[in-house]
Enzyme design. Structure first.
Site, PDB file in Angstrom:
ATOM      1  CB  CYS A 118      -0.951   0.020   1.189  1.00  0.00           C
ATOM      2  SG  CYS A 118      -2.117  -1.334   1.131  1.00  0.00           S
ATOM      3  CG  HIS A 254      -3.103   3.555   2.514  1.00  0.00           C
ATOM      4  ND1 HIS A 254      -3.624   3.282   1.268  1.00  0.00           N
ATOM      5  CD2 HIS A 254      -3.104   2.384   3.196  1.00  0.00           C
ATOM      6  CE1 HIS A 254      -3.934   1.997   1.204  1.00  0.00           C
ATOM      7  NE2 HIS A 254      -3.633   1.434   2.362  1.00  0.00           N
ATOM      8  CG  ASN A 284      -6.510  -0.736   1.226  1.00  0.00           C
ATOM      9  OD1 ASN A 284      -5.828  -0.177   0.368  1.00  0.00           O
ATOM     10  ND2 ASN A 284      -5.992  -1.369   2.260  1.00  0.00           N
TER      11      ASN A 284
HETATM   12  N1  ACO Z   1     -18.596  -8.688   8.652  1.00  0.00           N
HETATM   13  C1  ACO Z   1     -19.074  -8.989   9.877  1.00  0.00           C
HETATM   14  N2  ACO Z   1     -18.278  -9.407  10.875  1.00  0.00           N
HETATM   15  C2  ACO Z   1     -16.954  -9.492  10.619  1.00  0.00           C
HETATM   16  C3  ACO Z   1     -16.409  -9.188   9.363  1.00  0.00           C
HETATM   17  C4  ACO Z   1     -17.287  -8.769   8.346  1.00  0.00           C
HETATM   18  N3  ACO Z   1     -16.870  -8.430   7.113  1.00  0.00           N
HETATM   19  N4  ACO Z   1     -15.072  -9.363   9.409  1.00  0.00           N
HETATM   20  C5  ACO Z   1     -14.777  -9.775  10.659  1.00  0.00           C
HETATM   21  N5  ACO Z   1     -15.904  -9.860  11.387  1.00  0.00           N
HETATM   22  C6  ACO Z   1     -16.064 -10.252  12.795  1.00  0.00           C
HETATM   23  C7  ACO Z   1     -14.897 -11.061  13.289  1.00  0.00           C
HETATM   24  O1  ACO Z   1     -15.106 -12.426  12.995  1.00  0.00           O
HETATM   25  C8  ACO Z   1     -14.944 -10.776  14.798  1.00  0.00           C
HETATM   26  O2  ACO Z   1     -15.929 -11.591  15.372  1.00  0.00           O
HETATM   27  P1  ACO Z   1     -15.727 -12.180  16.871  1.00  0.00           P
HETATM   28  O3  ACO Z   1     -15.599 -10.951  17.756  1.00  0.00           O
HETATM   29  O4  ACO Z   1     -16.954 -12.947  17.066  1.00  0.00           O
HETATM   30  O5  ACO Z   1     -14.459 -12.980  16.809  1.00  0.00           O
HETATM   31  C9  ACO Z   1     -15.454  -9.340  14.868  1.00  0.00           C
HETATM   32  O6  ACO Z   1     -16.044  -9.063  13.583  1.00  0.00           O
HETATM   33  C10 ACO Z   1     -14.393  -8.303  15.190  1.00  0.00           C
HETATM   34  O7  ACO Z   1     -13.271  -8.493  14.369  1.00  0.00           O
HETATM   35  P2  ACO Z   1     -11.981  -7.605  14.537  1.00  0.00           P
HETATM   36  O8  ACO Z   1     -10.923  -8.161  13.631  1.00  0.00           O
HETATM   37  O9  ACO Z   1     -11.643  -7.384  15.957  1.00  0.00           O
HETATM   38  O10 ACO Z   1     -12.507  -6.204  13.984  1.00  0.00           O
HETATM   39  P3  ACO Z   1     -11.742  -4.824  13.923  1.00  0.00           P
HETATM   40  O11 ACO Z   1     -12.497  -3.814  14.665  1.00  0.00           O
HETATM   41  O12 ACO Z   1     -10.271  -4.953  14.214  1.00  0.00           O
HETATM   42  O13 ACO Z   1     -11.876  -4.452  12.374  1.00  0.00           O
HETATM   43  C11 ACO Z   1     -10.549  -4.484  10.348  1.00  0.00           C
HETATM   44  C12 ACO Z   1     -11.309  -5.312  11.386  1.00  0.00           C
HETATM   45  C13 ACO Z   1     -11.535  -3.593   9.627  1.00  0.00           C
HETATM   46  C14 ACO Z   1      -9.893  -5.436   9.353  1.00  0.00           C
HETATM   47  C15 ACO Z   1      -9.483  -3.600  11.031  1.00  0.00           C
HETATM   48  O14 ACO Z   1      -8.765  -4.357  11.953  1.00  0.00           O
HETATM   49  C16 ACO Z   1      -8.508  -2.966  10.071  1.00  0.00           C
HETATM   50  O15 ACO Z   1      -8.850  -2.067   9.319  1.00  0.00           O
HETATM   51  N6  ACO Z   1      -7.235  -3.369  10.096  1.00  0.00           N
HETATM   52  C17 ACO Z   1      -6.197  -2.721   9.302  1.00  0.00           C
HETATM   53  C18 ACO Z   1      -6.248  -3.053   7.851  1.00  0.00           C
HETATM   54  C19 ACO Z   1      -5.116  -2.327   7.146  1.00  0.00           C
HETATM   55  O16 ACO Z   1      -4.837  -1.169   7.399  1.00  0.00           O
HETATM   56  N7  ACO Z   1      -4.395  -2.967   6.258  1.00  0.00           N
HETATM   57  C20 ACO Z   1      -3.193  -2.335   5.762  1.00  0.00           C
HETATM   58  C21 ACO Z   1      -3.206  -2.082   4.398  1.00  0.00           C
HETATM   59  S1  ACO Z   1      -3.597  -3.478   3.411  1.00  0.00           S
HETATM   60  C22 ACO Z   1      -2.233  -3.833   2.384  1.00  0.00           C
HETATM   61  O17 ACO Z   1      -1.138  -3.383   2.602  1.00  0.00           O
HETATM   62  C23 ACO Z   1      -2.450  -4.834   1.227  1.00  0.00           C
END
Ligand code: ACO
Length: 327
Positions: A118, A254, A284
């Site tokens: 990214c 980003h 993203n």
């Molecule tokens: N829909 C519904 N529920 C979901 C989904 C979905 N799409 N995805 C995950 N869940 C559930 C999980 O199973 C979990 O359930 P549980 O509590 O029963 O176990 C719950 O939602 C919470 O999941 P978390 O992973 O804790 O959610 P979080 O608040 O951390 O959000 C997210 C997840 C959006 C992925 C976030 O962590 C994030 O944005 N991370 C950074 C991503 C990023 O910046 N990537 C870098 C760039 S990418 C690259 O370089 C290619």
């Protein structure tokens, strides 16, 4: 080598390109167990664009490049370097930068891809800045282009809701007027396991769907490191440019997650009115996201000549990078 007075790399124009097809959160509700409410509240994403069958990173990058060259009123033959940030090249080689160079008719100049996930576009901008400052190049085309949805496992709700396709580009010119003031590029390969694709030409492919090509991401851990790392990156970049938070007119981050963007804005003591946000409509787009946001901000008239812009990105590697520039 170069004329000593031509010190800065200045952005003279921007361009971008998006695929036509819009996929909303409601569309994804039909494919995986998710909801519009979950996606919006966790990420800020409402919809994303997805490339058509046969539409490639190179197609999007080419369209963005044409838009930037037209806005700059620069002919492709005047460009002496093309750098493309991408993690999703059309083919393994030639580089997508070479494919675009030929389509533009800029044959002969140096052209190469940078893979910094990214952070690819901001890395490319940092490298282009060095080429201009050294006097090696006078006019450089820098592109960020991706079709990351080609790597998405559409059965995995944790990742498939997060990504979109798109491209952006800038034309940089050697100038006596201030342009790029500071760039900071970093990586820490020790974080590979938190965000990666496990297969490739040399490591080999598997019998799994899409030959094992998919995004493995520990979202919560990536989130935490991203917020902390971007916080210190902002401080480092301001210090490198000799600037205070209050002198930054726009944050162009980003676009991975609105909550990460809000944390960086808070670190800069900036209200969200001074932050360019496109994650709601683009999701993203990896290397495409910063130049897409920049082009949108320029074309909508929000970003004006003479303003100070802070561009930053964080991604797989981990990689992280920033550029502070006078537009
Ligand atoms: N829909 C519904 N529920 C979901 C989904 C979905 N799409 N995805 C995950 N869940 C559930 C999980 O199973 C979990 O359930 P549980 O509590 O029963 O176990 C719950 O939602 C919470 O999941 P978390 O992973 O804790 O959610 P979080 O608040 O951390 O959000 C997210 C997840 C959006 C992925 C976030 O962590 C994030 O944005 N991370 C950074 C991503 C990023 O910046 N990537 C870098 C760039 S990418 C690259 O370089 C290619």
């Amino acid at each position: 080598m170069g004329d000593k007075a031509l010190t800065y790399a200045r952005i003279i124009a921007t361009g971008s390109a998006l695929p036509e097809r819009v996929v909303t959160n409601a569309d994804l509700e039909k494919i995986v167990d998710t909801s519009d409410e979950w996606i919006r509240s966790r990420t800020g994403i409402r919809e994303r664009r997805i490339a058509a069958d046969g539409e490639t990173t190179g197609d999007l990058g080419y369209r963005a490049a044409i838009a930037a060259l037209e806005a700059a009123d620069v002919k492709a033959s005047e460009i002496d370097l093309i750098i493309l940030g991408t993690t999703t090249p059309d083919i393994i080689f030639p580089s997508t930068a070479c494919l675009i160079q030929h389509r533009l008719g800029a044959n002969g100049c140096a052209a190469f891809d940078i893979n910094a996930a990214c952070s690819g576009f901001v890395y490319a901008l940092g490298v282009a800045d060095k080429f201009i400052r050294s006097g090696q190049s006078k006019k450089v085309l820098v592109i960020g282009a991706e079709t990351l949805t080609r790597m998405v496992d559409w059965n995995e709700r944790e990742t498939c809701v997060l990504f979109g396709d798109g491209a952006g580009a800038v034309v940089l010119e050697a100038s006596e007027e201030p342009g790029i003031l500071a760039t900071c590029l970093h990586a820490d390969g020790g974080f590979k396991e938190l965000l990666y694709n496990p297969v490739g030409v040399s490591a080999g492919f598997t019998d799994e769907p899409n030959h094992g090509v998919r995004i493995h991401m520990s979202g919560r851990e990536v989130f935490k490191v991203a917020v902390k790392t971007l916080d210190s990156l902002v401080g480092e970049t301001l210090a490198a440019a000799g600037m205070e938070e209050s002198e930054v007119d726009w944050l162009i981050p980003h676009q991975a997650n609105l909550r990460i963007i809000e944390a960086t804005a808070k670190r800069l003591k900036m209200s969200m009115e001074r932050v360019i946000v496109t994650v709601d409509r683009h999701a993203n787009t990896s290397s495409g996201s910063v130049p897409l946001a920049l082009d949108e901000a320029v074309r909508s008239g929000r970003v004006k000549r003479g303003q100070n812009l802070l561009l930053e990105a964080f991604g797989g590697g981990f990689t992280w990078a920033s550029a502070l520039l006078k537009y």
